[in-house]
Design a protein around this motif. Sequence first.
Motif, PDB file in Angstrom:
ATOM      1  N   VAL A   1      37.180  36.230  42.083  1.00  0.00           N
ATOM      2  CA  VAL A   1      37.854  37.175  41.196  1.00  0.00           C
ATOM      3  C   VAL A   1      36.820  38.001  40.438  1.00  0.00           C
ATOM      4  O   VAL A   1      35.890  37.465  39.847  1.00  0.00           O
ATOM      5  CB  VAL A   1      38.786  36.429  40.206  1.00  0.00           C
ATOM      6  N   LEU A   2      37.023  39.331  40.462  1.00  0.00           N
ATOM      7  CA  LEU A   2      36.158  40.242  39.721  1.00  0.00           C
ATOM      8  C   LEU A   2      36.788  40.645  38.392  1.00  0.00           C
ATOM      9  O   LEU A   2      36.128  40.659  37.366  1.00  0.00           O
ATOM     10  CB  LEU A   2      35.882  41.513  40.542  1.00  0.00           C
ATOM     11  N   ASP A   3      38.090  40.982  38.431  1.00  0.00           N
ATOM     12  CA  ASP A   3      38.747  41.483  37.227  1.00  0.00           C
ATOM     13  C   ASP A   3      40.257  41.302  37.363  1.00  0.00           C
ATOM     14  O   ASP A   3      40.792  41.244  38.474  1.00  0.00           O
ATOM     15  CB  ASP A   3      38.413  42.971  37.045  1.00  0.00           C
ATOM     16  N   ILE A   4      40.932  41.231  36.223  1.00  0.00           N
ATOM     17  CA  ILE A   4      42.393  41.193  36.158  1.00  0.00           C
ATOM     18  C   ILE A   4      42.813  42.230  35.128  1.00  0.00           C
ATOM     19  O   ILE A   4      42.291  42.249  34.015  1.00  0.00           O
ATOM     20  CB  ILE A   4      42.913  39.805  35.737  1.00  0.00           C
ATOM     21  N   TYR A   5      43.760  43.088  35.518  1.00  0.00           N
ATOM     22  CA  TYR A   5      44.222  44.121  34.603  1.00  0.00           C
ATOM     23  C   TYR A   5      45.667  44.503  34.922  1.00  0.00           C
ATOM     24  O   TYR A   5      46.191  44.145  35.977  1.00  0.00           O
ATOM     25  CB  TYR A   5      43.306  45.353  34.659  1.00  0.00           C
ATOM     26  N   SER A   6      46.296  45.205  33.997  1.00  0.00           N
ATOM     27  CA  SER A   6      47.661  45.704  34.191  1.00  0.00           C
ATOM     28  C   SER A   6      47.597  47.148  34.649  1.00  0.00           C
ATOM     29  O   SER A   6      46.741  47.909  34.207  1.00  0.00           O
ATOM     30  CB  SER A   6      48.463  45.618  32.895  1.00  0.00           C
ATOM     31  N   GLU A   7      48.535  47.509  35.515  1.00  0.00           N
ATOM     32  CA  GLU A   7      48.578  48.877  36.029  1.00  0.00           C
ATOM     33  C   GLU A   7      50.029  49.325  36.066  1.00  0.00           C
ATOM     34  O   GLU A   7      50.909  48.554  36.431  1.00  0.00           O
ATOM     35  CB  GLU A   7      47.968  48.896  37.437  1.00  0.00           C
ATOM     36  N   ARG A   8      50.272  50.562  35.703  1.00  0.00           N
ATOM     37  CA  ARG A   8      51.630  51.102  35.683  1.00  0.00           C
ATOM     38  C   ARG A   8      51.723  52.223  36.709  1.00  0.00           C
ATOM     39  O   ARG A   8      51.028  53.221  36.619  1.00  0.00           O
ATOM     40  CB  ARG A   8      51.970  51.609  34.301  1.00  0.00           C
ATOM     41  N   LYS A   9      52.591  52.024  37.717  1.00  0.00           N
ATOM     42  CA  LYS A   9      52.822  53.023  38.753  1.00  0.00           C
ATOM     43  C   LYS A   9      54.323  53.173  38.948  1.00  0.00           C
ATOM     44  O   LYS A   9      55.046  52.183  39.073  1.00  0.00           O
ATOM     45  CB  LYS A   9      52.198  52.599  40.088  1.00  0.00           C
ATOM     46  N   ARG A  10      54.783  54.413  38.972  1.00  0.00           N
ATOM     47  CA  ARG A  10      56.198  54.727  39.196  1.00  0.00           C
ATOM     48  C   ARG A  10      57.119  53.970  38.251  1.00  0.00           C
ATOM     49  O   ARG A  10      58.178  53.478  38.641  1.00  0.00           O
ATOM     50  CB  ARG A  10      56.587  54.446  40.641  1.00  0.00           C
TER      51      ARG A  10
END
Length: 190
Positions: free
Chosen positions: A21-30
């Motif tokens: 694992v490199l990174d964990i993040y939230s992403e908002r699409k559509r």
Amino acid sequence: MSLNNDSILKLVKLTDTNLHVLDIYSERKRGVTSQVIEATLSYPLTHCPHCHSKALIRNGYRLAHAKLPSINGDPIRLLVHKQRYLCHTCGHTCGARSSNLKFNHTLTPGVAQQTIKLAKQSLAGTTIAALTGISNTSAARIINAEVHRPYRLKKLPENLCFDEFRSTGKHMSFICCDADSHRLVVTLPG
């Protein structure tokens, strides 16, 4: 941010020790917020799978997307940077593979298991697709792959029982079974 590689991967049911694992993040699409786990998949490859030569060199990474089963209702996506290798002898390229990710598929086996589990609860296909974060077509394809068709008989039993019955509304169905063993021979919906 300190990341514990093993616990994160256990949480999303990924058991491959070559995933890091490199990174964990939230992403908002559509309009949909999803959790994204970014990882690398790399391991030393000793010989070319095409010509079995040992003249392999690392040749960058290929980004692969995969959907994981959701934990708290939010979809979880996995972005995997897969190590690529180039063979100097035959000129072919090959990449790292994982037992948790099917080759050329974006749906992981965990999503398929979650889909089958929801289908066994007699939920509609659109509901299953909405809960797992996949399309209706993907949900139907996964469910149909798990359905075992009735077997074909090489010969009919000596004694048969037939029956017609009203299955749904005005529709009639037909059932045929072996009179001696009571095994189902065929069921045809109306």
